[in-house]
Design a protein around this motif. Structure first.
Motif, PDB file in Angstrom:
ATOM      1  N   ASN A 156       8.342  -5.565 -11.939  1.00 12.15           N
ATOM      2  CA  ASN A 156       9.719  -5.110 -11.813  1.00 12.15           C
ATOM      3  C   ASN A 156      10.584  -5.680 -12.936  1.00 12.15           C
ATOM      4  OD1 ASN A 156      12.116  -4.072 -10.880  1.00 12.15           O
ATOM      5  ND2 ASN A 156      11.794  -4.680  -8.769  1.00 12.15           N
ATOM      6  N   LYS A 157      10.382  -6.950 -13.243  1.00 17.18           N
ATOM      7  CA  LYS A 157      11.145  -7.583 -14.319  1.00 17.18           C
ATOM      8  C   LYS A 157      10.840  -6.943 -15.673  1.00 17.18           C
ATOM      9  CE  LYS A 157      11.850 -12.138 -12.226  1.00 17.18           C
ATOM     10  NZ  LYS A 157      11.502 -13.588 -12.274  1.00 17.18           N
ATOM     11  N   LEU A 158       9.624  -6.432 -15.811  1.00 16.88           N
ATOM     12  CA  LEU A 158       9.231  -5.749 -17.052  1.00 16.88           C
ATOM     13  C   LEU A 158       9.647  -4.277 -17.029  1.00 16.88           C
ATOM     14  CD1 LEU A 158       5.597  -7.193 -17.367  1.00 16.88           C
ATOM     15  CD2 LEU A 158       7.584  -7.855 -18.743  1.00 16.88           C
ATOM     16  N   GLN A 159      10.318  -3.887 -15.914  1.00 19.51           N
ATOM     17  CA  GLN A 159      10.722  -2.489 -15.703  1.00 19.51           C
ATOM     18  C   GLN A 159       9.514  -1.555 -15.735  1.00 19.51           C
ATOM     19  OE1 GLN A 159      13.894  -1.990 -18.682  1.00 19.51           O
ATOM     20  NE2 GLN A 159      15.390  -2.328 -17.053  1.00 19.51           N
ATOM     21  N   LYS A 160       8.443  -2.045 -15.117  1.00 22.39           N
ATOM     22  CA  LYS A 160       7.214  -1.272 -15.011  1.00 22.39           C
ATOM     23  C   LYS A 160       6.753  -1.253 -13.558  1.00 22.39           C
ATOM     24  CE  LYS A 160       5.433  -2.384 -19.650  1.00 22.39           C
ATOM     25  NZ  LYS A 160       4.294  -2.985 -20.398  1.00 22.39           N
ATOM     26  N   ILE A 161       5.790  -0.404 -13.281  1.00 19.45           N
ATOM     27  CA  ILE A 161       5.163  -0.338 -11.967  1.00 19.45           C
ATOM     28  C   ILE A 161       3.722  -0.819 -12.103  1.00 19.45           C
ATOM     29  CG2 ILE A 161       4.520   1.187 -10.051  1.00 19.45           C
ATOM     30  CD1 ILE A 161       7.514   0.847 -10.358  1.00 19.45           C
ATOM     31  N   ILE A 162       3.201  -1.485 -11.087  1.00 25.45           N
ATOM     32  CA  ILE A 162       1.791  -1.897 -11.093  1.00 25.45           C
ATOM     33  C   ILE A 162       0.935  -0.669 -11.362  1.00 25.45           C
ATOM     34  CG2 ILE A 162      -0.068  -2.889  -9.683  1.00 25.45           C
ATOM     35  CD1 ILE A 162       2.059  -4.329  -8.052  1.00 25.45           C
ATOM     36  N   PRO A 163      -0.060  -0.764 -12.262  1.00 28.57           N
ATOM     37  CA  PRO A 163      -0.926   0.395 -12.533  1.00 28.57           C
ATOM     38  C   PRO A 163      -1.488   0.993 -11.244  1.00 28.57           C
ATOM     39  CG  PRO A 163      -1.405  -1.369 -14.081  1.00 28.57           C
ATOM     40  CD  PRO A 163      -0.443  -1.928 -13.077  1.00 28.57           C
ATOM     41  N   THR A 164      -1.493   2.323 -11.161  1.00 28.58           N
ATOM     42  CA  THR A 164      -1.923   3.007  -9.941  1.00 28.58           C
ATOM     43  C   THR A 164      -3.328   2.602  -9.520  1.00 28.58           C
ATOM     44  OG1 THR A 164      -0.533   4.897 -10.521  1.00 28.58           O
ATOM     45  CG2 THR A 164      -2.205   5.262  -8.842  1.00 28.58           C
ATOM     46  N   PHE A 165      -4.207   2.381 -10.499  1.00 23.99           N
ATOM     47  CA  PHE A 165      -5.573   1.983 -10.160  1.00 23.99           C
ATOM     48  C   PHE A 165      -5.583   0.632  -9.457  1.00 23.99           C
ATOM     49  CE2 PHE A 165      -9.883   0.443 -10.896  1.00 23.99           C
ATOM     50  CZ  PHE A 165     -10.631   1.571 -10.596  1.00 23.99           C
ATOM     51  N   HIS A 166      -4.728  -0.294  -9.905  1.00 22.62           N
ATOM     52  CA  HIS A 166      -4.614  -1.603  -9.247  1.00 22.62           C
ATOM     53  C   HIS A 166      -4.102  -1.422  -7.819  1.00 22.62           C
ATOM     54  CE1 HIS A 166      -4.300  -4.238 -13.132  1.00 22.62           C
ATOM     55  NE2 HIS A 166      -5.105  -3.203 -13.295  1.00 22.62           N
ATOM     56  N   ILE A 167      -3.084  -0.560  -7.666  1.00 24.32           N
ATOM     57  CA  ILE A 167      -2.511  -0.317  -6.337  1.00 24.32           C
ATOM     58  C   ILE A 167      -3.584   0.224  -5.393  1.00 24.32           C
ATOM     59  CG2 ILE A 167      -0.843   1.065  -5.032  1.00 24.32           C
ATOM     60  CD1 ILE A 167       0.992   0.953  -7.497  1.00 24.32           C
ATOM     61  N   LYS A 168      -4.414   1.128  -5.900  1.00 24.45           N
ATOM     62  CA  LYS A 168      -5.486   1.686  -5.069  1.00 24.45           C
ATOM     63  C   LYS A 168      -6.476   0.586  -4.659  1.00 24.45           C
ATOM     64  CE  LYS A 168      -5.380   6.417  -6.889  1.00 24.45           C
ATOM     65  NZ  LYS A 168      -6.149   7.509  -7.515  1.00 24.45           N
ATOM     66  N   ALA A 169      -6.838  -0.283  -5.601  1.00 28.71           N
ATOM     67  CA  ALA A 169      -7.789  -1.359  -5.299  1.00 28.71           C
ATOM     68  C   ALA A 169      -7.215  -2.311  -4.252  1.00 28.71           C
ATOM     69  CB  ALA A 169      -8.140  -2.123  -6.575  1.00 28.71           C
ATOM     70  N   TYR A 170      -5.956  -2.693  -4.419  1.00 29.67           N
ATOM     71  CA  TYR A 170      -5.321  -3.592  -3.454  1.00 29.67           C
ATOM     72  C   TYR A 170      -5.159  -2.916  -2.096  1.00 29.67           C
ATOM     73  CZ  TYR A 170      -4.072  -6.609  -7.445  1.00 29.67           C
ATOM     74  OH  TYR A 170      -4.109  -7.431  -8.550  1.00 29.67           O
ATOM     75  N   SER A 171      -4.717  -1.660  -2.094  1.00 31.89           N
ATOM     76  CA  SER A 171      -4.463  -0.942  -0.841  1.00 31.89           C
ATOM     77  C   SER A 171      -5.748  -0.760  -0.041  1.00 31.89           C
ATOM     78  CB  SER A 171      -3.839   0.430  -1.125  1.00 31.89           C
ATOM     79  OG  SER A 171      -2.614   0.301  -1.810  1.00 31.89           O
ATOM     80  N   TYR A 172      -6.828  -0.423  -0.724  1.00 32.03           N
ATOM     81  CA  TYR A 172      -8.110  -0.206  -0.046  1.00 32.03           C
ATOM     82  C   TYR A 172      -8.593  -1.506   0.610  1.00 32.03           C
ATOM     83  CZ  TYR A 172     -13.042   0.750   0.741  1.00 32.03           C
ATOM     84  OH  TYR A 172     -14.275   0.877   1.325  1.00 32.03           O
ATOM     85  N   GLN A 173      -8.492  -2.610  -0.118  1.00 27.75           N
ATOM     86  CA  GLN A 173      -8.932  -3.893   0.442  1.00 27.75           C
ATOM     87  C   GLN A 173      -8.060  -4.310   1.619  1.00 27.75           C
ATOM     88  OE1 GLN A 173     -10.287  -6.912  -2.755  1.00 27.75           O
ATOM     89  NE2 GLN A 173      -9.146  -5.388  -3.921  1.00 27.75           N
ATOM     90  N   ASP A 360     -16.353   0.586 -12.250  1.00 31.23           N
ATOM     91  CA  ASP A 360     -16.561  -0.810 -11.891  1.00 31.23           C
ATOM     92  C   ASP A 360     -15.560  -1.728 -12.587  1.00 31.23           C
ATOM     93  OD1 ASP A 360     -17.495  -0.715 -14.470  1.00 31.23           O
ATOM     94  OD2 ASP A 360     -19.590  -1.110 -13.944  1.00 31.23           O
ATOM     95  N   SER A 361     -14.678  -1.131 -13.407  1.00 28.61           N
ATOM     96  CA  SER A 361     -13.629  -1.921 -14.060  1.00 28.61           C
ATOM     97  C   SER A 361     -12.507  -0.983 -14.483  1.00 28.61           C
ATOM     98  CB  SER A 361     -14.181  -2.665 -15.279  1.00 28.61           C
ATOM     99  OG  SER A 361     -14.615  -1.749 -16.273  1.00 28.61           O
ATOM    100  N   TYR A 362     -11.367  -1.588 -14.811  1.00 25.16           N
ATOM    101  CA  TYR A 362     -10.223  -0.817 -15.276  1.00 25.16           C
ATOM    102  C   TYR A 362      -9.573  -1.576 -16.423  1.00 25.16           C
ATOM    103  CZ  TYR A 362      -5.619   1.397 -15.400  1.00 25.16           C
ATOM    104  OH  TYR A 362      -4.474   2.032 -15.810  1.00 25.16           O
ATOM    105  N   GLU A 363      -9.631  -0.990 -17.612  1.00 21.91           N
ATOM    106  CA  GLU A 363      -9.064  -1.614 -18.821  1.00 21.91           C
ATOM    107  C   GLU A 363      -9.520  -3.067 -18.956  1.00 21.91           C
ATOM    108  OE1 GLU A 363      -4.839  -1.037 -18.806  1.00 21.91           O
ATOM    109  OE2 GLU A 363      -4.998   1.134 -19.156  1.00 21.91           O
ATOM    110  N   GLY A 364     -10.809  -3.269 -18.734  1.00 22.41           N
ATOM    111  CA  GLY A 364     -11.403  -4.598 -18.906  1.00 22.41           C
ATOM    112  C   GLY A 364     -11.316  -5.495 -17.690  1.00 22.41           C
TER     113      GLY A 364
END
Length: 392
Positions: A156-173, A360-364
């Motif tokens: 939020n401070k960077l005026q960005k949103i968490i990458p959607t792929f990260h959100i999916k990984a967190y939400s699924y877990q 099995d990974s996202y941007e490294g």
């Protein structure tokens, strides 16, 4: 306590290993405050099993070895949560942590009860004036780098949103952990970003803070539970005979917050919280209100505050979701009627998570390897139809 605060060191005699139930004497060094609140405090700490260390020293002396002796076997880091002992509210947390075992739930390693000096101006303690001794339960749990709240704030401070792929990984877990918990009828009752721990370097997520958790039965439970911004609408209305699906509403709020970078429903008080919900879902119908609490006499916010359908409203608010699957998932979780609310088991099977099966990974950044691995118990709970959807 900041990270620069003085290190606290102490020895305690009866520390129980949660796995083996062995009881040993430990030396503990706390050096950083991780969190605090009405529940108590959480500190980062390392520990030494003094019984084992002293046994090694004795062996070394008996062998008359010329070296400096065995190295100290430090264990940790741990997150040590300290809460007042001898209350039902606090002991329930220990009971739940002792019996739960899931890769996405925080793991309890050790626990002990000991006296702690706390500030007390009225104390007549002659040894340490201004302090009193109180008995505290200490829970020594695994330690992750940060909370999901920190991650949301950082982007939020960077005026960005968490990458959607990260959100999916967190939400699924998050859903996978809650599916396990709900299968035992345990309701967390306080799911929110600050109670979700993550490691952004490998996208691992674990749920923590079971201070409000309870294994639900057929008896009424307190309705004034769960942090307001994540509180299910039936709780706002005063429903006391509720089910584990109040957590599912909270999960929808957390997923929505990751997508928006801000809290989805932010009412100034419990009643206005219902108005904020109605801005997205429309007014609650009278049947839902009556079934939640027949004696509710507060405002119903019956005037619709937006044009178009509820789905169009979701699409307007969550513009970052460019696919139907994500919208359908959110609408399934953020649903007034708890009986129609999407279960965690069914939410796990949403096609929105299909991306996770093929990478099995996202941007490294590596994905956790066990996302689609299930124990025999998991398979039994999921059932064949859901397992087929989750098969890679």
């Amino acid at each position: 306590m900041s990270s620069s605060q003085q290190v606290q060191e102490y020895t305690t005699s009866e520390v129980t290993n949660n796995l083996t139930q062995e009881v040993n004497k430990f030396y503990i060094k706390e050096y950083k405050r991780l969190g605090h609140g009405a529940f108590g405090v959480v500190s980062k700490a390392y520990m030494v099993n003094l019984d084992k260390h002293n046994a090694k020293m004795k062996q070394h002396q008996e062998n008359k070895s010329s070296d400096n002796g065995p190295e100290t076997d430090w264990e940790g880091p741990f997150a040590v949560k300290r809460v007042l002992a001898q209350t039902e509210y606090k002991s329930r947390e220990l009971a739940i942590l002792k019996v739960t075992n899931h890769p996405n739930l925080i793991k309890l390693y050790y626990y002990f009860i000991d006296y702690v000096l706390t500030k007390d101006k009225s104390s007549t303690n002659s040894t340490v004036p201004g302090y009193s001794k109180q008995l505290y339960l200490h829970l020594c749990m695994e330690c992750l780098p940060q909370t999901l709240m920190h991650e949301i704030v950082k982007y939020n401070k960077l005026q960005k949103i968490i990458p959607t792929f990260h959100i999916k990984a967190y939400s699924y877990q998050l859903l996978k952990a809650m599916s396990y918990l709900h299968s035992t009828n345990i309701c967390h009752r306080d799911i929110k970003p600050s109670n979700v721990l993550i490691d952004p370097d490998n996208l691992i997520l674990k749920i923590c803070d079971f201070g409000s958790a309870k294994q639900l039965d057929n008896y009424p439970s307190i309705a004034y539970i769960c942090s307001r911004f994540y509180r299910a609408p039936e709780l706002i209305l005063g429903k006391s005979q509720y089910h584990v699906n109040i957590d599912n509403w909270s999960i929808g709020c957390v997923i929505g917050e990751m997508l928006l970078g801000k809290i989805v429903f932010q009412g100034a008080d419990p009643i206005l919280q219902l108005r904020e919900i109605s801005k997205l879902l429309g007014p609650p119908d009278k049947r839902f209100v009556f079934l939640s609490n027949p004696s509710y006499d507060g405002p119903l916010f019956s005037e619709k505050l937006f044009s178009g359908s509820v789905k169009e409203r979701f699409q307007s608010v969550f513009r970052c979701l460019d696919d139907e699957d994500g919208i359908d998932l959110l609408m399934g979780l953020l649903c007034y009627d708890p009986d129609k609310r999407l279960s965690c088991l069914d939410a796990m099977c949403s096609p929105w998570f299909d991306d996770l099966k093929h990478k099995d990974s996202y941007e490294g950044i590596p994905l956790p390897k066990d996302l689609f691995e299930f124990t025999e118990y998991d398979r039994l709970v999921l059932g064949e139809a859901r397992l087929a959807k989750l098969t890679i």
